[in-house]
Design a protein around this motif. Structure first.
Motif, PDB file in Angstrom:
ATOM      1  N   GLY A 181       0.806  -1.205   0.000  1.00 33.03           N
ATOM      2  CA  GLY A 181       0.000   0.000   0.000  1.00 33.03           C
ATOM      3  C   GLY A 181       0.843   1.261   0.000  1.00 33.03           C
TER       4      GLY A 181
ATOM      5  N   GLN B 207      -5.818  -5.690  -2.740  1.00 36.13           N
ATOM      6  CA  GLN B 207      -7.191  -5.223  -2.945  1.00 36.13           C
ATOM      7  C   GLN B 207      -7.219  -3.731  -3.263  1.00 36.13           C
ATOM      8  N   THR B 208      -6.486  -2.940  -2.495  1.00 40.43           N
ATOM      9  CA  THR B 208      -6.435  -1.501  -2.745  1.00 40.43           C
ATOM     10  C   THR B 208      -5.023  -1.030  -3.049  1.00 40.43           C
TER      11      THR B 208
ATOM     12  N   ARG C 160      -1.268  -1.159  -5.084  1.00 41.71           N
ATOM     13  CA  ARG C 160      -0.885  -1.271  -6.487  1.00 41.71           C
ATOM     14  C   ARG C 160       0.459  -1.982  -6.581  1.00 41.71           C
TER      15      ARG C 160
ATOM     16  N   ALA D  57      -7.836  -1.040   3.954  1.00 42.15           N
ATOM     17  CA  ALA D  57      -8.167   0.103   3.101  1.00 42.15           C
ATOM     18  C   ALA D  57      -8.308   1.330   3.995  1.00 42.15           C
TER      19      ALA D  57
ATOM     20  N   SER E 275      -8.959   4.885   2.785  1.00 46.92           N
ATOM     21  CA  SER E 275      -9.710   6.060   2.346  1.00 46.92           C
ATOM     22  C   SER E 275     -11.192   5.707   2.314  1.00 46.92           C
TER      23      SER E 275
ATOM     24  N   GLN F  55     -12.734   3.605  -0.478  1.00 42.16           N
ATOM     25  CA  GLN F  55     -12.226   2.229  -0.509  1.00 42.16           C
ATOM     26  C   GLN F  55     -12.777   1.399   0.638  1.00 42.16           C
ATOM     27  N   TYR F  56     -12.732   1.931   1.865  1.00 52.19           N
ATOM     28  CA  TYR F  56     -13.191   1.087   2.977  1.00 52.19           C
ATOM     29  C   TYR F  56     -14.705   0.971   3.032  1.00 52.19           C
TER      30      TYR F  56
ATOM     31  N   THR G 192     -13.756  -4.590   5.521  1.00 53.46           N
ATOM     32  CA  THR G 192     -12.979  -3.612   6.289  1.00 53.46           C
ATOM     33  C   THR G 192     -12.999  -3.951   7.771  1.00 53.46           C
TER      34      THR G 192
ATOM     35  N   HIS H 154      -2.860   6.256  -4.300  1.00 52.39           N
ATOM     36  CA  HIS H 154      -3.652   5.827  -5.455  1.00 52.39           C
ATOM     37  C   HIS H 154      -4.356   7.042  -6.044  1.00 52.39           C
TER      38      HIS H 154
ATOM     39  N   ASP I  44      -8.044   7.202  -4.943  1.00 52.77           N
ATOM     40  CA  ASP I  44      -8.398   6.736  -3.597  1.00 52.77           C
ATOM     41  C   ASP I  44      -9.384   7.656  -2.881  1.00 52.77           C
TER      42      ASP I  44
END
Length: 336
Positions: free
Chosen positions: A16, A40-41, A43, A87, A89, A92-93, A100, A192, A195
């Protein structure tokens, strides 16, 4: 322990934003790093420069599930476990609130049990969100918060509060040596682009020539800490002699309104821009600023990178990442 089996540091969530910077800094300090991430979140490109490092290992896995066999096989070699897996942000969450919450609670339990069995020191990255929309300003660690436990942010806010409770219970029972960091707004390269956080939103919108989105009137405040300062704080906390029974705020105590943040970014990229003011999201904090006296006293830590310098570096990275050639050269010069 022989030279052939060096001690290992596990970074869960290591692909992350903050985690990838932490992995890089630990490797630079000579540690052998195992990165566990479900991607998942995160890159995978965040780890590209680390993949060829001889002391770096990446294992794909989700801490909600039983830990991968490769992790279990290495358990007696872990001496440090950083839990950054979640996650972070709101878009995202909130996209998978059940996951989450389970990441915070079940995942933290899995890593705490690994810490217990391996004898490794454990650090939980908690969040300033445990203070909710605070009625006390600035926020000290003893403040118990003002959190909406039934709202759309509760999966993260309450998940992290539960993760803290479990971590401190492990410490009280003598099952693990723990540290808890409450992280305030952090920014820098590897964020991201999508995000949903304010720094990445504003930079990417301006670089793309789009209308800028400000939620509310822009007078709500945040305190922005550059990622290298945050990583330094996390490592200092992990290596400190803290008793493990109290959290530590890590963040920049310099408070800025979102309108001021926009002005700082425009000073780097240039303007003007059209602004679209939208309604404030549910339970969005109006003010946020850490009291970092504990970190200063116990860790000798405070942020060092000025906002203008950190934003110049971040803008240059985003310009290259999202392909904004008109800005890249000028931004790179500004970041030097």
């Amino acid at each position: 322990m022989t030279a052939h089996n060096p001690s290992l540091t596990l970074v869960a969530g290591g692909a992350g934003f903050i985690g990838s910077h932490l992995c890089a800094e630990l490797l630079a300090r000579g540690e052998h790093v195992v990165c566990l991430d479900n991607l998942q979140t995160a890159r995978p490109s965040n780890l590209r420069v680390l993949e060829s490092h001889p002391n770096f290992t990446f294992i794909e896995g989700d801490i909600v599930n039983p830990l991968p066999g490769e992790i279990v096989a290495l358990s007696d070699r872990f001496t440090r476990i950083y839990n950054l897996a979640c996650a972070a942000s709101p878009p995202q969450y909130q996209a998978d609130p059940e996951h989450t919450m389970l990441t915070c609670v079940v995942g933290t339990d899995h890593l705490l049990r690994l810490s217990e069995s391996s004898g490794a020191r454990f650090l939980l990255t908690s969040t300033s969100e445990v203070y909710g929309d605070p009625e006390v300003h600035p926020q000290r660690e003893g403040y118990r918060g003002f959190v909406n436990c039934t709202g759309p942010r509760a999966c993260y806010d309450e998940g992290k509060r539960a993760a803290e409770a479990m971590t401190f219970d492990f410490a009280r029972m003598g099952r693990a040596a723990v540290r808890v960091a409450r992280i305030f707004n952090t920014y820098g390269p590897h964020m991201h682009p999508d995000d949903g956080r304010v720094v990445s939103n504003l930079i990417c919108q301006i670089l793309a020539g789009r209308k800028v989105t400000i939620y509310g009137d822009g007078n709500q405040t945040r305190s922005f800490c550059y990622v290298s300062d945050m990583v330094d704080g996390l490592i200092r906390l992990m290596e400190s002699d803290a008793d493990g029974l109290e959290p530590t705020n890590l963040g920049n105590p310099e408070e800025r309104t979102l309108n001021e943040l926009l002005d700082e970014i425009l000073a780097v990229i240039g303007g003007p821009v059209a602004i679209d003011y939208l309604p404030l999201p549910v339970d969005d904090p109006r003010r946020r600023r850490p009291d970092i006296a504990r970190a200063q006293e116990q860790l000798g830590w405070q942020p060092r990178v000025p906002l203008a310098e950190g934003l110049a570096r971040t803008c240059a990275w985003f310009a290259e990442e999202i392909g904004a050639p008109d800005f890249e050269n000028r931004l790179k010069v500004a970041a030097e």
